[in-house]
Scaffold this motif. Sequence first.
Motif, PDB file in Angstrom:
ATOM      1  N   LEU A 129       4.476  13.344  10.181  1.00  0.00           N
ATOM      2  CA  LEU A 129       3.956  12.122  10.758  1.00  0.00           C
ATOM      3  C   LEU A 129       4.848  10.962  10.319  1.00  0.00           C
ATOM      4  CD1 LEU A 129       0.209  12.599   9.714  1.00  0.00           C
ATOM      5  CD2 LEU A 129       1.350  13.519  11.723  1.00  0.00           C
ATOM      6  N   ILE A 130       4.867   9.900  11.112  1.00  0.00           N
ATOM      7  CA  ILE A 130       5.583   8.691  10.740  1.00  0.00           C
ATOM      8  C   ILE A 130       4.570   7.545  10.720  1.00  0.00           C
ATOM      9  CG2 ILE A 130       7.418   7.051  11.328  1.00  0.00           C
ATOM     10  CD1 ILE A 130       8.498   9.805  10.630  1.00  0.00           C
ATOM     11  N   ALA A 131       4.447   6.903   9.560  1.00  0.00           N
ATOM     12  CA  ALA A 131       3.586   5.725   9.415  1.00  0.00           C
ATOM     13  C   ALA A 131       4.478   4.497   9.495  1.00  0.00           C
ATOM     14  CB  ALA A 131       2.857   5.755   8.079  1.00  0.00           C
ATOM     15  N   ARG A 132       4.020   3.468  10.192  1.00  0.00           N
ATOM     16  CA  ARG A 132       4.791   2.233  10.324  1.00  0.00           C
ATOM     17  C   ARG A 132       3.878   1.035  10.136  1.00  0.00           C
ATOM     18  NH1 ARG A 132       8.676   1.645  14.426  1.00  0.00           N
ATOM     19  NH2 ARG A 132       8.864  -0.335  13.375  1.00  0.00           N
ATOM     20  N   LYS A 133       4.365   0.042   9.431  1.00  0.00           N
ATOM     21  CA  LYS A 133       3.690  -1.247   9.333  1.00  0.00           C
ATOM     22  C   LYS A 133       4.734  -2.261   8.901  1.00  0.00           C
ATOM     23  CE  LYS A 133      -0.312  -3.750   7.741  1.00  0.00           C
ATOM     24  NZ  LYS A 133      -1.522  -3.741   6.961  1.00  0.00           N
ATOM     25  N   GLY A 134       4.725  -3.409   9.570  1.00  0.00           N
ATOM     26  CA  GLY A 134       5.735  -4.416   9.280  1.00  0.00           C
ATOM     27  C   GLY A 134       7.102  -3.851   9.588  1.00  0.00           C
ATOM     28  N   LYS A 135       8.015  -3.991   8.661  1.00  0.00           N
ATOM     29  CA  LYS A 135       9.370  -3.464   8.835  1.00  0.00           C
ATOM     30  C   LYS A 135       9.615  -2.257   7.928  1.00  0.00           C
ATOM     31  CE  LYS A 135      11.703  -7.487  10.627  1.00  0.00           C
ATOM     32  NZ  LYS A 135      12.736  -7.062  11.558  1.00  0.00           N
ATOM     33  N   THR A 136       8.534  -1.491   7.693  1.00  0.00           N
ATOM     34  CA  THR A 136       8.609  -0.336   6.806  1.00  0.00           C
ATOM     35  C   THR A 136       8.072   0.908   7.514  1.00  0.00           C
ATOM     36  OG1 THR A 136       8.204  -1.826   4.954  1.00  0.00           O
ATOM     37  CG2 THR A 136       7.948   0.504   4.520  1.00  0.00           C
ATOM     38  N   ALA A 137       8.727   2.026   7.266  1.00  0.00           N
ATOM     39  CA  ALA A 137       8.274   3.318   7.796  1.00  0.00           C
ATOM     40  C   ALA A 137       8.181   4.306   6.639  1.00  0.00           C
ATOM     41  CB  ALA A 137       9.236   3.840   8.850  1.00  0.00           C
ATOM     42  N   GLN A 138       7.240   5.246   6.755  1.00  0.00           N
ATOM     43  CA  GLN A 138       7.067   6.262   5.728  1.00  0.00           C
ATOM     44  C   GLN A 138       6.750   7.596   6.388  1.00  0.00           C
ATOM     45  OE1 GLN A 138       4.290   5.265   2.600  1.00  0.00           O
ATOM     46  NE2 GLN A 138       5.097   6.870   1.296  1.00  0.00           N
ATOM     47  N   GLU A 139       7.429   8.648   5.941  1.00  0.00           N
ATOM     48  CA  GLU A 139       7.130   9.992   6.407  1.00  0.00           C
ATOM     49  C   GLU A 139       5.874  10.500   5.709  1.00  0.00           C
ATOM     50  OE1 GLU A 139      10.565  12.275   5.348  1.00  0.00           O
ATOM     51  OE2 GLU A 139      11.658  11.666   7.149  1.00  0.00           O
ATOM     52  N   VAL A 160      -1.773  14.162  -1.414  1.00  0.00           N
ATOM     53  CA  VAL A 160      -0.896  14.313  -2.570  1.00  0.00           C
ATOM     54  C   VAL A 160      -0.162  12.989  -2.784  1.00  0.00           C
ATOM     55  CG1 VAL A 160       1.044  15.590  -3.541  1.00  0.00           C
ATOM     56  CG2 VAL A 160      -0.596  16.754  -2.053  1.00  0.00           C
ATOM     57  N   LEU A 161      -0.370  12.367  -3.944  1.00  0.00           N
ATOM     58  CA  LEU A 161       0.257  11.073  -4.236  1.00  0.00           C
ATOM     59  C   LEU A 161       1.404  11.279  -5.212  1.00  0.00           C
ATOM     60  CD1 LEU A 161      -2.977   8.919  -4.561  1.00  0.00           C
ATOM     61  CD2 LEU A 161      -1.493   9.192  -2.581  1.00  0.00           C
ATOM     62  N   THR A 162       2.585  11.578  -4.660  1.00  0.00           N
ATOM     63  CA  THR A 162       3.751  11.827  -5.506  1.00  0.00           C
ATOM     64  C   THR A 162       4.626  10.591  -5.666  1.00  0.00           C
ATOM     65  OG1 THR A 162       5.001  12.622  -3.618  1.00  0.00           O
ATOM     66  CG2 THR A 162       3.831  14.277  -4.936  1.00  0.00           C
ATOM     67  N   HIS A 163       4.436   9.604  -4.819  1.00  0.00           N
ATOM     68  CA  HIS A 163       5.212   8.372  -4.890  1.00  0.00           C
ATOM     69  C   HIS A 163       4.320   7.237  -5.361  1.00  0.00           C
ATOM     70  CE1 HIS A 163       8.825   9.810  -2.754  1.00  0.00           C
ATOM     71  NE2 HIS A 163       7.969  10.603  -2.129  1.00  0.00           N
ATOM     72  N   SER A 164       4.913   6.243  -5.992  1.00  0.00           N
ATOM     73  CA  SER A 164       4.117   5.110  -6.450  1.00  0.00           C
ATOM     74  C   SER A 164       4.004   4.029  -5.385  1.00  0.00           C
ATOM     75  CB  SER A 164       4.743   4.511  -7.723  1.00  0.00           C
ATOM     76  OG  SER A 164       6.057   4.065  -7.445  1.00  0.00           O
ATOM     77  N   THR A 165       4.791   4.125  -4.319  1.00  0.00           N
ATOM     78  CA  THR A 165       4.786   3.114  -3.270  1.00  0.00           C
ATOM     79  C   THR A 165       4.355   3.743  -1.954  1.00  0.00           C
ATOM     80  OG1 THR A 165       6.636   2.043  -4.368  1.00  0.00           O
ATOM     81  CG2 THR A 165       6.192   1.373  -2.121  1.00  0.00           C
ATOM     82  N   HIS A 166       3.432   3.062  -1.272  1.00  0.00           N
ATOM     83  CA  HIS A 166       2.952   3.523   0.023  1.00  0.00           C
ATOM     84  C   HIS A 166       2.805   2.321   0.947  1.00  0.00           C
ATOM     85  CE1 HIS A 166       1.411   6.404  -2.980  1.00  0.00           C
ATOM     86  NE2 HIS A 166       1.867   7.283  -2.106  1.00  0.00           N
ATOM     87  N   ILE A 167       2.864   2.560   2.228  1.00  0.00           N
ATOM     88  CA  ILE A 167       2.627   1.495   3.203  1.00  0.00           C
ATOM     89  C   ILE A 167       1.193   1.002   3.027  1.00  0.00           C
ATOM     90  CG2 ILE A 167       2.299   1.079   5.668  1.00  0.00           C
ATOM     91  CD1 ILE A 167       4.714   2.784   6.199  1.00  0.00           C
ATOM     92  N   PRO A 168       0.982  -0.323   2.993  1.00  0.00           N
ATOM     93  CA  PRO A 168      -0.377  -0.852   2.831  1.00  0.00           C
ATOM     94  C   PRO A 168      -1.332  -0.306   3.895  1.00  0.00           C
ATOM     95  CG  PRO A 168       1.241  -2.615   2.643  1.00  0.00           C
ATOM     96  CD  PRO A 168       1.989  -1.380   3.094  1.00  0.00           C
ATOM     97  N   GLY A 169      -2.474   0.193   3.451  1.00  0.00           N
ATOM     98  CA  GLY A 169      -3.505   0.714   4.338  1.00  0.00           C
ATOM     99  C   GLY A 169      -3.352   2.183   4.696  1.00  0.00           C
ATOM    100  N   LEU A 170      -2.240   2.806   4.300  1.00  0.00           N
ATOM    101  CA  LEU A 170      -1.999   4.202   4.676  1.00  0.00           C
ATOM    102  C   LEU A 170      -2.910   5.169   3.929  1.00  0.00           C
ATOM    103  CD1 LEU A 170      -0.373   6.397   6.155  1.00  0.00           C
ATOM    104  CD2 LEU A 170       1.291   6.284   4.275  1.00  0.00           C
ATOM    105  N   ILE A 171      -3.055   5.009   2.639  1.00  0.00           N
ATOM    106  CA  ILE A 171      -3.812   5.975   1.829  1.00  0.00           C
ATOM    107  C   ILE A 171      -5.276   6.085   2.279  1.00  0.00           C
ATOM    108  CG2 ILE A 171      -4.545   6.599  -0.510  1.00  0.00           C
ATOM    109  CD1 ILE A 171      -1.516   7.056   0.206  1.00  0.00           C
ATOM    110  N   PRO A 172      -5.991   4.978   2.553  1.00  0.00           N
ATOM    111  CA  PRO A 172      -7.372   5.136   3.042  1.00  0.00           C
ATOM    112  C   PRO A 172      -7.467   5.934   4.352  1.00  0.00           C
ATOM    113  CG  PRO A 172      -7.016   2.888   2.311  1.00  0.00           C
ATOM    114  CD  PRO A 172      -5.680   3.569   2.292  1.00  0.00           C
ATOM    115  N   ILE A 173      -6.501   5.754   5.256  1.00  0.00           N
ATOM    116  CA  ILE A 173      -6.496   6.513   6.508  1.00  0.00           C
ATOM    117  C   ILE A 173      -6.248   7.994   6.214  1.00  0.00           C
ATOM    118  CG2 ILE A 173      -5.251   6.891   8.691  1.00  0.00           C
ATOM    119  CD1 ILE A 173      -7.006   4.383   8.727  1.00  0.00           C
ATOM    120  N   LEU A 174      -5.298   8.278   5.328  1.00  0.00           N
ATOM    121  CA  LEU A 174      -5.017   9.677   4.992  1.00  0.00           C
ATOM    122  C   LEU A 174      -6.208  10.331   4.301  1.00  0.00           C
ATOM    123  CD1 LEU A 174      -1.317   9.556   3.736  1.00  0.00           C
ATOM    124  CD2 LEU A 174      -2.178  10.088   6.035  1.00  0.00           C
TER     125      LEU A 174
END
Length: 100
Positions: A65-75, A10-24
Motif C-alpha cells: 500500500l502507499i500512504a500519502r499526506k502532504g508532501k510525504t509518502a510511506q509504503e 508492526v511498528l518498526t519505524h519511529s516516524t509515520h505519516i500523521p493519522g496513518l497508525i489509527p487507520i491501520l
Amino acid sequence: MDDSQAGRVVLTHSTHIPGLIPILEKLALHPQVKTLTPAVIGPVRSHSPKLQLRVSVPIQGGFKLIARKGKTAQEVFAITGLSQDQLKAEIATLLKSSRR
C-alpha cells in the motif's frame, strides 16, 4: 493465528505519516488482515491535503500500500487474505469514516 483473531500493526519505524497508525489499527481488526507493516517514508513532489491510502502492487501473501499526506509518502506492507478489490473497499470505508 486463526481467522477470529485481529491482525497486528508492526511498528518498526519511529516516524509515520500523521493519522496513518489509527487507520491501520482499524484495518487490522478485519479478520482476514494478518499484518500491516509501515515501511519506507520519504518526500514526494505533489501535495495531498488529506490522508490517502491506496493499494499499489501484489506481494507474496498480500499487497503493498502507499500512504500519502502532504508532501510525504510511506509504503505499507499488508499481509491479508482479502482480494485487491476487497482491500480497496475496506480502505475506502475506513478513510471515509475517519473524515467525518
